[in-house]
Scaffold this motif. Structure first.
Motif, PDB file in Angstrom:
ATOM      1  N   ASP A  19       0.825  -1.212   0.000  1.00  0.00           N
ATOM      2  CA  ASP A  19       0.000   0.000   0.000  1.00  0.00           C
ATOM      3  C   ASP A  19       0.858   1.260   0.000  1.00  0.00           C
ATOM      4  O   ASP A  19       0.497   2.263  -0.623  1.00  0.00           O
ATOM      5  N   HIS A  20       1.982   1.224   0.712  1.00  0.00           N
ATOM      6  CA  HIS A  20       2.881   2.382   0.694  1.00  0.00           C
ATOM      7  C   HIS A  20       3.359   2.654  -0.732  1.00  0.00           C
ATOM      8  O   HIS A  20       3.395   3.807  -1.183  1.00  0.00           O
ATOM      9  N   LEU A  21       3.756   1.613  -1.422  1.00  0.00           N
ATOM     10  CA  LEU A  21       4.265   1.783  -2.780  1.00  0.00           C
ATOM     11  C   LEU A  21       3.164   2.240  -3.729  1.00  0.00           C
ATOM     12  O   LEU A  21       3.365   3.151  -4.545  1.00  0.00           O
ATOM     13  N   MET A  71      13.987  -3.228  12.605  1.00  0.00           N
ATOM     14  CA  MET A  71      12.704  -3.882  12.359  1.00  0.00           C
ATOM     15  C   MET A  71      12.668  -4.480  10.955  1.00  0.00           C
ATOM     16  O   MET A  71      13.218  -3.918  10.011  1.00  0.00           O
ATOM     17  N   LEU A  72      11.991  -5.614  10.845  1.00  0.00           N
ATOM     18  CA  LEU A  72      11.783  -6.279   9.564  1.00  0.00           C
ATOM     19  C   LEU A  72      10.292  -6.407   9.286  1.00  0.00           C
ATOM     20  O   LEU A  72       9.498  -6.581  10.219  1.00  0.00           O
ATOM     21  N   PRO A  73       9.901  -6.342   8.018  1.00  0.00           N
ATOM     22  CA  PRO A  73       8.486  -6.536   7.715  1.00  0.00           C
ATOM     23  C   PRO A  73       8.087  -7.994   7.854  1.00  0.00           C
ATOM     24  O   PRO A  73       8.918  -8.891   7.629  1.00  0.00           O
ATOM     25  N   PRO A  74       6.848  -8.280   8.214  1.00  0.00           N
ATOM     26  CA  PRO A  74       6.378  -9.671   8.170  1.00  0.00           C
ATOM     27  C   PRO A  74       6.553 -10.235   6.764  1.00  0.00           C
ATOM     28  O   PRO A  74       6.502  -9.498   5.771  1.00  0.00           O
ATOM     29  N   ASP A 129       3.942  -9.330   4.194  1.00  0.00           N
ATOM     30  CA  ASP A 129       4.061  -7.943   3.733  1.00  0.00           C
ATOM     31  C   ASP A 129       5.180  -7.806   2.709  1.00  0.00           C
ATOM     32  O   ASP A 129       5.047  -7.064   1.718  1.00  0.00           O
ATOM     33  N   LEU A 130       6.284  -8.495   2.968  1.00  0.00           N
ATOM     34  CA  LEU A 130       7.425  -8.402   2.052  1.00  0.00           C
ATOM     35  C   LEU A 130       7.085  -8.980   0.682  1.00  0.00           C
ATOM     36  O   LEU A 130       7.377  -8.364  -0.353  1.00  0.00           O
TER      37      LEU A 130
END
Length: 364
Positions: free
Chosen positions: A135-137, A159-162, A165-166
């Protein structure tokens, strides 16, 4: 912190006999002697010449195989590697617009070099302690030349994305035709979080940069991995930016040693970090994220920066142990924060004891 306190802090650190975080302090003689031993053990018989052949070629082959990419190129610095990668992608798309986290190294620590040298027009993919999503992109206007994500987001406590999400972000980038590049300075340290092969993680990106001097304890250096034609173009930018030094062999040897010795231990570092976070939380300190996503994370505590620094200096002078790095004022008034990075040195200590030391430093 005033100049006098800074001098006392430096003297206290120098007087310590052991430390907990980051890599053990070694003299140049010790490091270079170990480098010679590594060159012998790795049977390095040939110098590279202007970043070709010898151990540089060996590093490039190993990195490409580990990350499942067709090619990789050795760079003397990550700054150069990432600028080269983004330049290639932007030249191909005809757009200098790059989506990037607002805490990215390219924005915070490169003296405006990416914009001045390459004319990049940066737009915020994310802000603050937020990992990127599809959604950010999709929320950015069309016409991006590239998008960059930091794996992990260092200034947010690594922090890493789930995973979902990745993969969704990767799919969105392909759908939109936006090359997705990973700042993977700590991708080696991120692998235990996903518990997936490095190649599967790297497959989510069109290109990825990796560092050799952080978790792998190399002298310096980085690599850019991706499609062969993209890497070939990046090599030309490496030459244009002065990155083809006559010999890069010492850096490549230390990278090979790190891949051999440190990479297999990333799971141990991450497990110790989680144990420390548990113990720190139990005594009233506040880790972030909790549990840590990698071997590096933040610890918050109530206190004022100068007072905590004074107690840290006193602790080191008394115990001859450096229990942590410096503390600075947190975003929340009345709190301080420090970053801890778990490597070999930490594994020599009991996490509960280290948590007690941190409590002593912050609360007295």
């Amino acid at each position: 912190m005033d100049d006098e306190q800074m001098e006392r802090l430096r003297a206290a650190v120098k007087g310590c006999e052991t430390s907990v975080f980051w890599h053990p302090s070694r003299t140049p003689v010790e490091v270079l002697r170990r480098l010679a031993d590594d060159a012998e053990a790795l049977d390095v018989q040939q110098w590279d010449v202007y970043a070709e052949r010898g151990p540089v070629a060996q590093v490039e082959t190993q990195v490409a195989e580990l990350l499942g990419k067709p090619a990789a190129a050795f760079f003397p610095s990550g700054i150069m590697a990432q600028q080269a990668a983004l330049r290639v992608w932007c030249d191909r798309s005809g757009s200098r617009r790059v989506a990037i986290p607002d805490t990215s190294h390219l924005l915070e620590h490169e003296d405006d070099g990416p914009r001045r040298l390459h004319g990049f027009e940066f737009e915020h993919l994310t802000r603050g302690r937020t990992t990127a999503t599809a959604d950010h992109l999709r929320g950015l206007s069309p016409g991006l030349g590239a998008a960059l994500v930091e794996m992990p987001l260092r200034d947010a406590g690594c922090m890493l994305p789930p995973w979902d999400d990745l993969t969704a972000l990767s799919a969105a980038a392909r759908e939109l035709g936006v090359p997705l590049h990973a700042d993977g300075a700590r991708i080696w340290e991120s692998q235990p979080y996903y518990d997936r092969p490095l190649a599967e993680i790297a497959a989510q990106f069109d290109s990825i940069y990796v560092s050799f001097y952080k978790g792998l304890e190399g002298l310096a250096g980085a690599a850019l991995a991706g499609p062969e034609d993209v890497v070939d173009e990046a090599r030309r930018w490496r030459k244009r930016m002065g990155g083809t030094l006559f010999h890069l062999t010492p850096f490549a040897v230390s990278a090979l040693a790190g891949l051999r010795d440190r990479l297999p231990r990333m799971g141990e570092y991450a497990a110790w970090a989680r144990a420390l976070a548990t113990e720190a939380s139990a005594v009233g300190l506040r880790p972030w994220p909790e549990p840590p996503h990698t071997n590096t994370f933040l610890i918050h505590a109530e206190g004022e920066e100068d007072a905590v620094t004074e107690r840290l200096i006193s602790f080191m002078e008394r115990e001859r142990i450096q229990p942590c790095g410096g503390w600075w004022a947190a975003d929340v008034p009345g709190f301080v924060v420090t970053e801890v990075a778990v490597h070999d040195a930490a594994l020599e200590h009991d996490p509960a004891q280290v948590a007690a030391w941190l409590l002593d430093v912050t609360r007295g």
